[in-house]
Design a protein around this motif. Structure first.
Motif, PDB file in Angstrom:
ATOM      1  N   GLY A  26       1.002  -1.295  -0.123  1.00  0.00           N
ATOM      2  CA  GLY A  26      -0.144  -0.143  -0.216  1.00  0.00           C
ATOM      3  C   GLY A  26       0.219   1.147  -0.139  1.00  0.00           C
ATOM      4  N   ILE A  27       2.214   1.550   1.145  1.00  0.00           N
ATOM      5  CA  ILE A  27       2.980   2.295   0.578  1.00  0.00           C
ATOM      6  C   ILE A  27       3.696   2.784  -0.890  1.00  0.00           C
ATOM      7  CG2 ILE A  27       4.626   3.386   2.402  1.00  0.00           C
ATOM      8  CD1 ILE A  27       2.118   3.594   3.966  1.00  0.00           C
ATOM      9  N   ALA A  28       4.157   1.502  -0.992  1.00  0.00           N
ATOM     10  CA  ALA A  28       4.975   1.660  -1.721  1.00  0.00           C
ATOM     11  C   ALA A  28       4.340   1.592  -3.311  1.00  0.00           C
ATOM     12  CB  ALA A  28       5.276   0.111  -2.416  1.00  0.00           C
ATOM     13  N   GLY A  29       3.422   1.499  -3.261  1.00  0.00           N
ATOM     14  CA  GLY A  29       2.285   1.728  -4.761  1.00  0.00           C
ATOM     15  C   GLY A  29       0.744   2.836  -4.647  1.00  0.00           C
ATOM     16  N   ALA A  30       1.136   3.805  -3.447  1.00  0.00           N
ATOM     17  CA  ALA A  30      -0.031   4.503  -3.045  1.00  0.00           C
ATOM     18  C   ALA A  30      -1.334   3.927  -2.909  1.00  0.00           C
ATOM     19  CB  ALA A  30       0.249   6.043  -3.704  1.00  0.00           C
ATOM     20  N   CYS A  31      -1.617   3.087  -3.162  1.00  0.00           N
ATOM     21  CA  CYS A  31      -2.761   1.861  -2.819  1.00  0.00           C
ATOM     22  C   CYS A  31      -3.909   2.780  -2.373  1.00  0.00           C
ATOM     23  CB  CYS A  31      -2.759   0.409  -3.108  1.00  0.00           C
ATOM     24  SG  CYS A  31      -1.306   0.269  -3.968  1.00  0.00           S
TER      25      CYS A  31
ATOM     26  N   VAL B 189       4.909  -5.284  -9.048  1.00  0.00           N
ATOM     27  CA  VAL B 189       3.090  -5.586  -9.066  1.00  0.00           C
ATOM     28  C   VAL B 189       2.211  -4.046 -10.155  1.00  0.00           C
ATOM     29  CG1 VAL B 189       1.637  -4.731  -7.508  1.00  0.00           C
ATOM     30  CG2 VAL B 189       3.879  -5.013  -6.211  1.00  0.00           C
ATOM     31  N   LYS B 190       1.574  -5.244 -10.573  1.00  0.00           N
ATOM     32  CA  LYS B 190       0.827  -4.949 -11.126  1.00  0.00           C
ATOM     33  C   LYS B 190      -0.900  -4.155 -10.985  1.00  0.00           C
ATOM     34  CE  LYS B 190       2.851  -6.759 -15.073  1.00  0.00           C
ATOM     35  NZ  LYS B 190       2.560  -7.700 -16.144  1.00  0.00           N
ATOM     36  N   ILE B 191      -1.671  -3.279 -11.183  1.00  0.00           N
ATOM     37  CA  ILE B 191      -2.917  -3.111 -10.086  1.00  0.00           C
ATOM     38  C   ILE B 191      -3.789  -2.708 -11.867  1.00  0.00           C
ATOM     39  CG2 ILE B 191      -4.664  -1.225  -8.963  1.00  0.00           C
ATOM     40  CD1 ILE B 191      -2.139  -2.479  -7.282  1.00  0.00           C
TER      41      ILE B 191
ATOM     42  N   ILE C 275      -7.027   3.438 -15.334  1.00  0.00           N
ATOM     43  CA  ILE C 275      -5.349   2.993 -16.163  1.00  0.00           C
ATOM     44  C   ILE C 275      -4.983   2.292 -15.461  1.00  0.00           C
ATOM     45  CG2 ILE C 275      -4.032   4.083 -16.690  1.00  0.00           C
ATOM     46  CD1 ILE C 275      -6.170   6.845 -17.448  1.00  0.00           C
ATOM     47  N   PRO C 276      -4.702   0.706 -15.442  1.00  0.00           N
ATOM     48  CA  PRO C 276      -3.219   0.123 -15.099  1.00  0.00           C
ATOM     49  C   PRO C 276      -2.478   0.850 -14.571  1.00  0.00           C
ATOM     50  CG  PRO C 276      -4.629  -1.101 -16.670  1.00  0.00           C
ATOM     51  CD  PRO C 276      -4.811   0.777 -17.345  1.00  0.00           C
ATOM     52  N   ARG C 277      -2.117   0.566 -13.330  1.00  0.00           N
ATOM     53  CA  ARG C 277      -0.813   1.052 -12.687  1.00  0.00           C
ATOM     54  C   ARG C 277      -0.004   0.067 -12.268  1.00  0.00           C
ATOM     55  NH1 ARG C 277      -3.365   3.546  -9.022  1.00  0.00           N
ATOM     56  NH2 ARG C 277      -2.471   2.699  -6.922  1.00  0.00           N
TER      57      ARG C 277
ATOM     58  N   ARG D  59       2.020  10.678 -10.596  1.00  0.00           N
ATOM     59  CA  ARG D  59       2.183   9.922 -11.908  1.00  0.00           C
ATOM     60  C   ARG D  59       1.985   8.773 -11.185  1.00  0.00           C
ATOM     61  NH1 ARG D  59       6.875  11.158 -13.411  1.00  0.00           N
ATOM     62  NH2 ARG D  59       6.220  12.889 -14.884  1.00  0.00           N
ATOM     63  N   HIS D  60       3.124   8.070  -9.678  1.00  0.00           N
ATOM     64  CA  HIS D  60       3.210   7.541  -8.926  1.00  0.00           C
ATOM     65  C   HIS D  60       1.600   6.542  -8.366  1.00  0.00           C
ATOM     66  CE1 HIS D  60       4.454   5.174  -5.532  1.00  0.00           C
ATOM     67  NE2 HIS D  60       3.975   5.307  -4.982  1.00  0.00           N
ATOM     68  N   ALA D  61       1.072   7.817  -8.031  1.00  0.00           N
ATOM     69  CA  ALA D  61      -0.377   7.056  -7.863  1.00  0.00           C
ATOM     70  C   ALA D  61      -1.557   7.185  -8.629  1.00  0.00           C
ATOM     71  CB  ALA D  61      -1.039   8.674  -6.774  1.00  0.00           C
ATOM     72  N   GLY D  62      -1.378   7.456  -9.884  1.00  0.00           N
ATOM     73  CA  GLY D  62      -2.562   7.876 -11.067  1.00  0.00           C
ATOM     74  C   GLY D  62      -3.735   9.115 -10.978  1.00  0.00           C
TER      75      GLY D  62
END
Length: 357
Positions: free
Chosen positions: A175-180, A202-204, A211-213, A289-292
């Protein structure tokens, strides 16, 4: 005035449209819906209605319908036939007595979308209505999820027992690494994560913006070890491939005995990630860009004004320190290897040690 009429045109059997139904072909009847300017077949009207029905968000469409129907009911009670700016002002003025500014804006957005789709009326062009909604927000501060600091995250990862908190540890790392968002983490599957040895890719696939992240978790501390340990405990032939069952940031806050545990909501990890990046000087474009995020305003709203960030600003203003890079080379020989090197008023310091044998 646009008048809509429905009628039947009788034609010969050899003159019917190929798209007509079997019953129409048999009877020689073609159904049309017409306006003063054009004629549209029922097939076209039906196709248009299907397209219109997909304009509202699928996940929250029922909320849009509730807001729209509530407005229509109010109009019926007031015997309103024309949706003018004064009508909308009266409606939202009445709602302002019971709802907060954020709720009013949400209701406005949903009613606006439905009026455009169903009634072809664009209330975003009502300047007095917009000004009124803005005025209701004067002095209002929206409630936001609390965040976890770097020290709190490190303390939880190092001290919490893996037997009870291993799943939450892996959740907080991703969650922290990907701002999920929490729902993004819960919807993750084992197929969405690729272990390449030195890191995790990791693919979201399903995000709020459609938009996939993609993000990466590097081998910091024992983060990859925790992930692999958690993955090894999964049943090899489970009924599903979901990585998590449920994740709650409140359990982290409760373990750390933080105040206001209920304020650590599903956006806690996402806000914490954005704040941690801002605290170390990452620009807003990189954070977006990091969090989409597409909007700068939205991205800035996720960044908490943390004590760490305020301390850095205070040092820059009061002490006069800056964040400019300063390079200093110190040569250490065997004769002075035990000498002391002092650093003062330094932040974000990088030490490069070159050892010549």
């Amino acid at each position: 005035m646009n008048v809509r009429l429905s009628f039947q045109i009788l034609v010969s059997r050899s003159d019917y449209s190929p798209s007509a139904t079997n019953e129409d072909k048999t009877q020689g009847n073609i159904h049309y819906t017409c306006t003063m300017n054009n004629c549209e077949s029922e097939e076209i009207v039906e196709a248009a209605n299907i397209a219109i029905s997909n304009l509202l968000p699928t996940k929250s469409r029922y909320r849009y319908d509730i807001a729209y129907n509530r407005f229509k009911k109010w109009c019926a009670e007031k015997h309103v036939q024309v949706y003018s700016e004064n009508v909308l002002l009266a409606y939202f003025s009445e709602n302002a007595k019971n709802y907060k500014s954020s709720t009013l804006w949400a209701q406005y957005s949903m009613v606006k979308s439905c009026l455009i789709i169903y009634d072809n009326i664009d209330i975003s062009k009502f300047p007095k209505l917009i000004a009124f909604l803005k005025r209701t927000g004067d002095g209002y501060q929206a409630k936001k999820s609390k965040i976890l600091t770097k020290s709190e995250i490190d303390r939880f990862l190092s001290s919490a027992d893996d037997k009870e908190f291993l799943m939450i540890k892996v959740g907080i790392i991703l969650g922290i690494a990907g701002a999920c968002r929490t729902d993004e983490l819960v919807n993750l599957t084992v197929d969405d994560i690729e272990d390449v040895g030195s890191s995790l890719i990791v693919k979201i696939p399903n995000t709020k913006t459609k938009i996939p992240r993609i993000f990466v978790v590097t081998d910091v501390g024992n983060m990859l070890e925790l992930f692999r340990k958690y993955l090894s405990l999964r049943p090899p032939h489970g009924k599903h491939k979901r990585l998590f069952f449920v994740l709650q940031s409140r359990k982290i806050a409760s373990y750390l005995k933080l105040p206001d545990v209920a304020c650590y909501t599903g956006h806690c990890l996402r806000r914490s990630s954005a704040t941690l990046l801002a605290d170390v000087g990452v620009d807003i474009t990189t954070i977006k860009r990091h969090a989409g995020w597409k909007s700068t305003t939205v991205a800035e709203g996720y960044v908490e004004n943390s004590i760490e960030n305020k301390t850095k600003i205070a040092n820059q203003v009061l002490v006069g320190t800056t964040t400019s890079a300063i390079t200093k080379t110190v040569n250490v020989s065997e004769s002075n290897i035990h000498s002391n090197i002092n650093f003062e008023n330094c932040t974000n310091v990088t030490f490069n040690l070159n050892v010549n044998k």
